[in-house]
Design a protein around this motif. Structure first.
Motif, PDB file in Angstrom:
ATOM      1  N   ALA A 195       0.929  -1.265  -0.001  1.00  0.00           N
ATOM      2  CA  ALA A 195       0.137  -0.172  -0.139  1.00  0.00           C
ATOM      3  C   ALA A 195       0.396   1.089   0.245  1.00  0.00           C
ATOM      4  CB  ALA A 195      -0.819  -0.004   1.312  1.00  0.00           C
ATOM      5  N   ASP A 196       1.976   1.038   0.698  1.00  0.00           N
ATOM      6  CA  ASP A 196       3.462   2.594   0.769  1.00  0.00           C
ATOM      7  C   ASP A 196       3.472   2.824  -0.609  1.00  0.00           C
ATOM      8  OD1 ASP A 196       3.846   2.236   3.694  1.00  0.00           O
ATOM      9  OD2 ASP A 196       3.432   0.434   3.433  1.00  0.00           O
ATOM     10  N   ALA A 197       3.689   1.530  -1.323  1.00  0.00           N
ATOM     11  CA  ALA A 197       4.219   2.085  -2.630  1.00  0.00           C
ATOM     12  C   ALA A 197       3.352   2.327  -3.262  1.00  0.00           C
ATOM     13  CB  ALA A 197       5.348   1.025  -3.295  1.00  0.00           C
ATOM     14  N   GLY A 198       2.051   1.770  -3.815  1.00  0.00           N
ATOM     15  CA  GLY A 198       0.490   2.246  -4.599  1.00  0.00           C
ATOM     16  C   GLY A 198       0.402   3.411  -4.772  1.00  0.00           C
ATOM     17  N   PHE A 199       0.312   3.755  -2.881  1.00  0.00           N
ATOM     18  CA  PHE A 199      -0.261   4.967  -2.281  1.00  0.00           C
ATOM     19  C   PHE A 199       0.867   6.296  -3.203  1.00  0.00           C
ATOM     20  CE2 PHE A 199      -0.585   8.933   0.717  1.00  0.00           C
ATOM     21  CZ  PHE A 199      -1.570   9.491  -0.214  1.00  0.00           C
ATOM     22  N   ALA A 200       2.091   6.266  -3.072  1.00  0.00           N
ATOM     23  CA  ALA A 200       2.976   6.865  -3.671  1.00  0.00           C
ATOM     24  C   ALA A 200       2.953   7.015  -5.366  1.00  0.00           C
ATOM     25  CB  ALA A 200       4.799   6.277  -3.138  1.00  0.00           C
ATOM     26  N   ARG A 201       2.791   6.153  -5.796  1.00  0.00           N
ATOM     27  CA  ARG A 201       3.051   5.705  -6.967  1.00  0.00           C
ATOM     28  C   ARG A 201       1.545   6.656  -7.614  1.00  0.00           C
ATOM     29  NH1 ARG A 201       4.321   0.141  -6.877  1.00  0.00           N
ATOM     30  NH2 ARG A 201       2.288  -0.617  -7.243  1.00  0.00           N
ATOM     31  N   ASP A 202       0.524   6.182  -7.184  1.00  0.00           N
ATOM     32  CA  ASP A 202      -0.850   6.931  -7.780  1.00  0.00           C
ATOM     33  C   ASP A 202      -1.261   8.583  -7.246  1.00  0.00           C
ATOM     34  OD1 ASP A 202      -1.219   4.298  -8.311  1.00  0.00           O
ATOM     35  OD2 ASP A 202      -3.011   3.816  -7.150  1.00  0.00           O
ATOM     36  N   MET A 203      -1.034   9.007  -6.237  1.00  0.00           N
ATOM     37  CA  MET A 203      -0.907   9.974  -5.504  1.00  0.00           C
ATOM     38  C   MET A 203      -0.140  10.829  -6.512  1.00  0.00           C
ATOM     39  SD  MET A 203      -3.064  11.838  -3.887  1.00  0.00           S
ATOM     40  CE  MET A 203      -3.803  10.792  -2.279  1.00  0.00           C
ATOM     41  N   ALA A 204       1.401  10.316  -6.656  1.00  0.00           N
ATOM     42  CA  ALA A 204       1.302  10.954  -7.551  1.00  0.00           C
ATOM     43  C   ALA A 204       1.547  12.064  -8.736  1.00  0.00           C
ATOM     44  CB  ALA A 204       3.097  10.725  -7.586  1.00  0.00           C
ATOM     45  N   VAL A 205       0.276  10.890  -9.265  1.00  0.00           N
ATOM     46  CA  VAL A 205      -0.307  11.043 -10.896  1.00  0.00           C
ATOM     47  C   VAL A 205      -1.326  11.473 -10.467  1.00  0.00           C
ATOM     48  CG1 VAL A 205      -1.401  10.095 -12.656  1.00  0.00           C
ATOM     49  CG2 VAL A 205       0.432   9.110 -11.211  1.00  0.00           C
ATOM     50  N   HIS A 206      -1.957  11.733  -9.300  1.00  0.00           N
ATOM     51  CA  HIS A 206      -2.961  12.276  -9.391  1.00  0.00           C
ATOM     52  C   HIS A 206      -2.924  14.061  -8.876  1.00  0.00           C
ATOM     53  CE1 HIS A 206      -6.869  13.503  -6.520  1.00  0.00           C
ATOM     54  NE2 HIS A 206      -7.486  11.576  -7.751  1.00  0.00           N
ATOM     55  N   HIS A 207      -2.009  14.153  -7.835  1.00  0.00           N
ATOM     56  CA  HIS A 207      -1.161  15.322  -7.912  1.00  0.00           C
ATOM     57  C   HIS A 207      -0.773  16.243  -8.962  1.00  0.00           C
ATOM     58  CE1 HIS A 207      -1.680  14.847  -3.401  1.00  0.00           C
ATOM     59  NE2 HIS A 207      -0.543  15.355  -2.804  1.00  0.00           N
ATOM     60  N   GLN A 208      -0.327  15.467  -9.529  1.00  0.00           N
ATOM     61  CA  GLN A 208       0.130  16.553 -10.425  1.00  0.00           C
ATOM     62  C   GLN A 208      -0.581  16.977 -11.779  1.00  0.00           C
ATOM     63  OE1 GLN A 208       3.025  16.678 -12.120  1.00  0.00           O
ATOM     64  NE2 GLN A 208       2.328  17.573 -13.959  1.00  0.00           N
ATOM     65  N   GLN A 209      -1.330  15.893 -11.841  1.00  0.00           N
ATOM     66  CA  GLN A 209      -2.490  16.451 -12.882  1.00  0.00           C
ATOM     67  C   GLN A 209      -3.566  18.068 -11.193  1.00  0.00           C
ATOM     68  OE1 GLN A 209      -7.381  15.200 -12.633  1.00  0.00           O
ATOM     69  NE2 GLN A 209      -7.062  14.861 -14.661  1.00  0.00           N
ATOM     70  N   ALA A 210      -3.762  17.793 -10.103  1.00  0.00           N
ATOM     71  CA  ALA A 210      -4.097  19.113  -9.621  1.00  0.00           C
ATOM     72  C   ALA A 210      -3.385  20.576  -9.468  1.00  0.00           C
ATOM     73  CB  ALA A 210      -4.183  18.438  -7.877  1.00  0.00           C
ATOM     74  N   VAL A 211      -1.682  19.767  -9.758  1.00  0.00           N
ATOM     75  CA  VAL A 211      -1.047  21.039 -10.491  1.00  0.00           C
ATOM     76  C   VAL A 211      -1.714  21.517 -11.448  1.00  0.00           C
ATOM     77  CG1 VAL A 211       1.459  21.498 -10.828  1.00  0.00           C
ATOM     78  CG2 VAL A 211       0.571  19.921  -9.100  1.00  0.00           C
ATOM     79  N   GLU A 212      -1.467  20.522 -12.762  1.00  0.00           N
ATOM     80  CA  GLU A 212      -1.778  21.235 -14.005  1.00  0.00           C
ATOM     81  C   GLU A 212      -3.140  21.873 -14.188  1.00  0.00           C
ATOM     82  OE1 GLU A 212      -2.581  19.083 -18.286  1.00  0.00           O
ATOM     83  OE2 GLU A 212      -3.082  18.092 -16.446  1.00  0.00           O
ATOM     84  N   MET A 213      -4.150  21.669 -13.431  1.00  0.00           N
ATOM     85  CA  MET A 213      -5.115  22.178 -13.815  1.00  0.00           C
ATOM     86  C   MET A 213      -5.497  23.509 -13.067  1.00  0.00           C
ATOM     87  SD  MET A 213      -8.828  19.720 -12.732  1.00  0.00           S
ATOM     88  CE  MET A 213      -8.363  19.288 -11.330  1.00  0.00           C
ATOM     89  N   SER A 214      -4.170  23.944 -11.720  1.00  0.00           N
ATOM     90  CA  SER A 214      -3.949  25.020 -11.749  1.00  0.00           C
ATOM     91  C   SER A 214      -3.402  25.904 -12.185  1.00  0.00           C
ATOM     92  CB  SER A 214      -2.914  24.951  -9.607  1.00  0.00           C
ATOM     93  OG  SER A 214      -4.616  23.692  -8.903  1.00  0.00           O
ATOM     94  N   PHE A 215      -2.659  25.128 -13.299  1.00  0.00           N
ATOM     95  CA  PHE A 215      -1.602  26.538 -13.687  1.00  0.00           C
ATOM     96  C   PHE A 215      -3.037  27.002 -15.120  1.00  0.00           C
ATOM     97  CE2 PHE A 215       3.131  25.148 -12.421  1.00  0.00           C
ATOM     98  CZ  PHE A 215       2.454  26.143 -11.949  1.00  0.00           C
ATOM     99  N   ILE A 216      -3.661  26.153 -15.193  1.00  0.00           N
ATOM    100  CA  ILE A 216      -4.443  26.165 -16.250  1.00  0.00           C
ATOM    101  C   ILE A 216      -5.582  27.405 -16.371  1.00  0.00           C
ATOM    102  CG2 ILE A 216      -6.345  25.228 -17.919  1.00  0.00           C
ATOM    103  CD1 ILE A 216      -5.004  22.845 -18.059  1.00  0.00           C
ATOM    104  N   VAL A 217      -6.368  27.366 -14.820  1.00  0.00           N
ATOM    105  CA  VAL A 217      -6.641  28.728 -14.882  1.00  0.00           C
ATOM    106  C   VAL A 217      -6.376  29.293 -14.257  1.00  0.00           C
ATOM    107  CG1 VAL A 217      -7.109  28.362 -11.480  1.00  0.00           C
ATOM    108  CG2 VAL A 217      -9.531  28.761 -13.274  1.00  0.00           C
TER     109      VAL A 217
END
Length: 231
Positions: free
Chosen positions: A49-71
């Motif tokens: 779960a530790d590795a899975g969360f790190a991998r998946d949340m890194a991708v999830h966070h990247q999209q939040a950063v992308e949306m923030s720069f768009i708006v």
């Protein structure tokens, strides 16, 4: 604002995120010395779960950063731009920590063969907006239009955000980010329950508290614009 000043502001915001990633790398090394391994003293496995969360949340966070720069480039509203900056800065920092842990653990940043996103949270109930915990709308990954995990926006939604302006962009961003945060909270709660590395569990709890606070703020901001979160 003049074009030159606008470019300087964009450069400053981008530089701040880059610096956050740099400082996150240093923080990761320090945190690894203070709980970067599971209680047994061994690093997590790729299927944990530790590795899975790190991998998946890194991708999830990247999209939040992308949306923030768009708006940021689609509105002049200072409250929305400030929120977008805070989200981009915080989540870029946390993403650097998550990827840094994977590096320190000697684990790949992609899921093991045969394991898709969210495999570390099996049999988790659906969350919101029709998205199940494995992304999309209960369909196969090819049909999810890029929404691989809970709350993630689709490619179509990201394109709509990039084409919107003014209050329309503000409302869509707040709605998309509300969905995104709800999905992120569910994932972080999953790590807080399942992860074994103490420092990662602490980070997950911090994410839950911070994103719940931002959810309340975004609900108020939507109401001020005569809108509401998506059902």
């Amino acid at each position: 604002m003049s074009t030159a000043r606008n470019r300087r502001a964009q450069w400053a915001a981008g530089s701040a995120v880059a610096l956050a990633l740099l400082f996150a790398g240093a923080a990761t090394v320090a945190s690894a010395r203070d709980g970067g391994a599971a209680p047994a003293g061994r690093p997590p496995t790729a299927e944990s779960a530790d590795a899975g969360f790190a991998r998946d949340m890194a991708v999830h966070h990247q999209q939040a950063v992308e949306m923030s720069f768009i708006v940021r480039d689609r509105t002049r509203d200072e409250d929305v731009r400030r929120l977008a900056y805070d989200i981009a800065n915080t989540q870029a920092n946390q993403r650097g920590m998550l990827l840094g842990w994977l590096e320190l653990w000697g684990l790949p940043k992609t899921a093991p063969d045969g394991k898709g996103p969210m495999a570390w949270m099996p049999d988790t109930p659906s969350t919101h907006s029709g998205h199940d915990m494995h992304g999309g709308h209960g369909t196969q990954s090819a049909d999810r239009d890029g929404a691989l995990m809970p709350g993630m926006a689709t490619r179509t939604e990201l394109r709509r955000l990039g084409e919107a302006d003014g209050e329309g962009a503000e409302v869509l961003f707040l709605q998309l980010m509300t969905d995104h945060h709800k999905g992120g909270v569910a994932m972080a709660e999953g790590c807080a329950e399942r992860c074994a590395v103490p420092v990662e569990k602490r980070l997950a709890r911090t994410m839950v508290d911070a994103q719940r606070s931002e959810l309340d703020l975004m609900s108020d901001m939507l109401a001020a614009r005569g809108a509401a979160p998506r059902p």
